[in-house]
Design an enzyme around this catalytic site. Sequence first.
Site, PDB file in Angstrom:
ATOM      1  N   LYS A 279       0.592  -1.112  -0.069  1.00 24.44           N
ATOM      2  CA  LYS A 279      -0.110  -0.111   0.021  1.00 24.44           C
ATOM      3  C   LYS A 279       0.886   1.107  -0.187  1.00 24.44           C
ATOM      4  O   LYS A 279       1.862   1.492   0.699  1.00 24.44           O
ATOM      5  CB  LYS A 279      -0.820  -0.007   1.348  1.00 24.44           C
ATOM      6  CG  LYS A 279      -2.266   0.863   1.028  1.00 24.44           C
ATOM      7  CD  LYS A 279      -3.180   0.419   1.949  1.00 24.44           C
ATOM      8  CE  LYS A 279      -4.159   1.429   1.900  1.00 24.44           C
ATOM      9  NZ  LYS A 279      -5.579   1.030   2.621  1.00 24.44           N
ATOM     10  N   GLU A 362     -20.526  -4.435   8.687  1.00 22.91           N
ATOM     11  CA  GLU A 362     -21.430  -3.658   9.339  1.00 22.91           C
ATOM     12  C   GLU A 362     -22.694  -4.612  10.140  1.00 22.91           C
ATOM     13  O   GLU A 362     -22.883  -4.299  11.105  1.00 22.91           O
ATOM     14  CB  GLU A 362     -22.106  -2.562   8.964  1.00 22.91           C
ATOM     15  CG  GLU A 362     -21.034  -1.645   8.267  1.00 22.91           C
ATOM     16  CD  GLU A 362     -20.141  -1.871   7.205  1.00 22.91           C
ATOM     17  OE1 GLU A 362     -20.379  -2.885   6.328  1.00 22.91           O
ATOM     18  OE2 GLU A 362     -19.123  -1.098   6.890  1.00 22.91           O
ATOM     19  N   ARG A 390     -25.932  -1.136   5.726  1.00 17.97           N
ATOM     20  CA  ARG A 390     -25.485  -2.628   5.427  1.00 17.97           C
ATOM     21  C   ARG A 390     -26.235  -3.198   6.754  1.00 17.97           C
ATOM     22  O   ARG A 390     -26.241  -4.582   6.532  1.00 17.97           O
ATOM     23  CB  ARG A 390     -24.163  -2.750   5.295  1.00 17.97           C
ATOM     24  CG  ARG A 390     -23.414  -2.240   4.227  1.00 17.97           C
ATOM     25  CD  ARG A 390     -23.708  -3.449   3.158  1.00 17.97           C
ATOM     26  NE  ARG A 390     -23.283  -3.170   1.811  1.00 17.97           N
ATOM     27  CZ  ARG A 390     -21.893  -3.259   1.383  1.00 17.97           C
ATOM     28  NH1 ARG A 390     -21.013  -3.790   2.257  1.00 17.97           N
ATOM     29  NH2 ARG A 390     -21.505  -3.047   0.188  1.00 17.97           N
TER      30      ARG A 390
HETATM   31  N1  TPP Z   1     -17.489  -0.140   4.822  1.00 18.86           N
HETATM   32  C1  TPP Z   1     -18.019  -0.292   3.761  1.00 18.86           C
HETATM   33  C2  TPP Z   1     -19.315  -1.219   3.293  1.00 18.86           C
HETATM   34  N2  TPP Z   1     -17.343   0.219   2.519  1.00 18.86           N
HETATM   35  C3  TPP Z   1     -16.418   0.882   2.980  1.00 18.86           C
HETATM   36  N3  TPP Z   1     -16.041   1.678   1.736  1.00 18.86           N
HETATM   37  C4  TPP Z   1     -15.919   1.160   4.165  1.00 18.86           C
HETATM   38  C5  TPP Z   1     -16.737   0.482   4.974  1.00 18.86           C
HETATM   39  C6  TPP Z   1     -14.662   2.132   4.238  1.00 18.86           C
HETATM   40  N4  TPP Z   1     -13.656   1.514   3.802  1.00 18.86           N
HETATM   41  C7  TPP Z   1     -13.155   2.457   2.530  1.00 18.86           C
HETATM   42  S1  TPP Z   1     -11.556   1.368   1.830  1.00 18.86           S
HETATM   43  C8  TPP Z   1     -11.510   0.292   3.328  1.00 18.86           C
HETATM   44  C9  TPP Z   1     -12.862   0.650   4.228  1.00 18.86           C
HETATM   45  C10 TPP Z   1     -12.986  -0.149   5.438  1.00 18.86           C
HETATM   46  C11 TPP Z   1     -10.424  -0.480   3.303  1.00 18.86           C
HETATM   47  C12 TPP Z   1     -10.465  -1.594   2.145  1.00 18.86           C
HETATM   48  O1  TPP Z   1      -9.399  -2.267   2.154  1.00 18.86           O
HETATM   49  P1  TPP Z   1      -8.794  -3.201   0.985  1.00 18.86           P
HETATM   50  O2  TPP Z   1     -10.162  -3.693   0.224  1.00 18.86           O
HETATM   51  O3  TPP Z   1      -7.943  -4.207   1.489  1.00 18.86           O
HETATM   52  O4  TPP Z   1      -8.200  -2.045  -0.009  1.00 18.86           O
HETATM   53  P2  TPP Z   1      -6.979  -1.125   0.216  1.00 18.86           P
HETATM   54  O5  TPP Z   1      -7.436   0.243   0.543  1.00 18.86           O
HETATM   55  O6  TPP Z   1      -6.116  -1.888   1.341  1.00 18.86           O
HETATM   56  O7  TPP Z   1      -6.223  -1.397  -0.921  1.00 18.86           O
END
Ligand code: TPP
Length: 617
Positions: A279, A362, A390
């Site tokens: 990342k 959630e 959700r």
């Molecule tokens: N809950 C939901 C339903 N959607 C969201 N977008 C989020 C929380 C907030 N959120 C956005 S990106 C993220 C979160 C928790 C992390 C995603 O991690 P990953 O899929 O590993 O992608 P990375 O950013 O590490 O590339």
Amino acid sequence: MGSVLDQVDTPEDLKRLSEAELLQLAEELRSEIIRVTAQNGGHLASSLGAVELIVALHRVFNSPTDRILFDVGHQAYAHKLLTGRKDRFHTIRKEGGLSGFTKVSESPHDAITVGHASTSLANALGMALARDLRGETYKIVAVIGDGALTGGMALAALNKIGELQKDLLIILNDNEMSISQNVGALNRHFRTLQVQKWVQDAERFGRGVLERISPKLYEMADRAKEAAKLVLHQENPFYAWGLRYVGPVDGHDLKSLIYLLEHLKSLKGPTILHVVTKKGKGYKVAESDPVYWHGPPGFDPQNPQKIKKGYSWSQAFGDAVTELAHLEPRLFVITPAMREGSGLVKYSQTHPDRYLDVGICEDVAVTTGAGLALRGMKPVVAIYSTFLQRAYDQVIHDVAIENLDVILAIDRAGLVGADGPTHHGVFDIAYLRTVPNLTIAAPKDALELRAMLKKALEVGGPIAIRYPRDTVDPAPEGVWPEIAWGTWEVLKEGREAYILAFGKTLRYALEAAGEDPRVGVVNARFIKPLDEAMLARLARGFKLVTVEDHQAMGGFGSAVLEALARLELKPEIRVLGLPDRFIEHGGIPSLHAKAGIDAAGIRRALAALGVTLTASE
Ligand code: TPP
């Protein structure tokens, strides 16, 4: 070599580039992502980590005929730059500009409209079913992060994908991070797989050789055999799901990625390619602190520093529960993967045994809260308004029916700005208001938030406390004011009209009323139940304007109208809220002004009721 990105208008143009040019393109994409994110803010670290993957995908697949789905869509900046949007890329997240996520209505190359996590696999399955039924032959690729894969929706879709054996490629982009460090048993398993792979490689090549040649390992190997060998083993959970698993491979080794994708793209059935990425790749600060650089506001690209933001409602909440947990040993805080955003870093460190990050699920957050409440604890589920959508059934089915003591601390309530329609928290009042047993409150400041949290623990039952994405003055430690539960508060007396507002719109109401003695302002801090005694008194003597940072339909104003009808009162009244359409991204004050819920909008409503005020600039 001149700029390669300049020569790329569509993914077709990638097919003509040499290997050296592709490598240069990746670097140019990185620079452009850093340059624009520095100006506009945005999802920097995730997008930097996915650059090679996106270049490889567009080299090998034929978008838009082939469908490339990005889960969450926040990592897809390079995809936007490669698919005819580089000239508008500088507008990303700005009002009227490109969305910060993929969006079907923005480009034929955006396969899904996203912002919320874990939807890509079910979408991919639906597309595969449609493709096969319609006799079409395009490829479908879903890119999903290890964080997004913690979502139940993604796991349930995998279950069905494994059963139906449709042709599709899933790319697991594993950087060990959600926004915070990722959680969960699958994540633990991925770490094991990675270590296993290092050990295997070390045995095959000798540790010294491996250290010298990695990450160019796959260039040297007999690639066809390599791909075949990586198809794993009994103990791999994807195998049990009926998925072909390939990996883990280096997600920044562009040449090897292209090679692998060429081989995987025509395989029958579902395949998971597990790529390991860093990342923030290629930008030192983001690599070393991917949590902050996940979604920074603007920064100076030459001298990137963390910006100390103002004290937020999230921090006010975090500070309050950290203190409150010392007073109430049954208090327990749950977050669905939003520790930093919800202001819970200090809490998680102070009370680690009464803290749980369940991952991006959630529904699990709310129902785990129910379980805790059923066995004598006092759970607080800290959740963004948009993500609570959700868990609607869980609120009703698992919490409200038995009137359980679960507090929903709803952050980011109201319009949230640059993240746009997938993230605006503008439906919660409407969807919660109809649920029996549930109380909905909205504090006017950090002190009132503390009062509400403390009292909610005493009152019991399901209680939602909503607050916006905004700064707020900090409240002093150790102070827990009493609050008369269910009551509104007159902030300013008026002779002709009253503005009923709460949370963020209270500021607009006070601004609109100014010093004018004709107009009063009420802090309508309880949205359910309403303070019907005060409402009846006001409705009998005054004109009314309700104003909320929420859909007008089904919101607070609707609740007031319903109560007035029940009370058989007919004051002159205007209801101000958001219109019945999705509000795009933009600056919050500007969006509020356009929706007519700011001070000027309130003054217009009062004027329509015959109370004309002048702006007090
Ligand atoms: N809950 C939901 C339903 N959607 C969201 N977008 C989020 C929380 C907030 N959120 C956005 S990106 C993220 C979160 C928790 C992390 C995603 O991690 P990953 O899929 O590993 O992608 P990375 O950013 O590490 O590339």
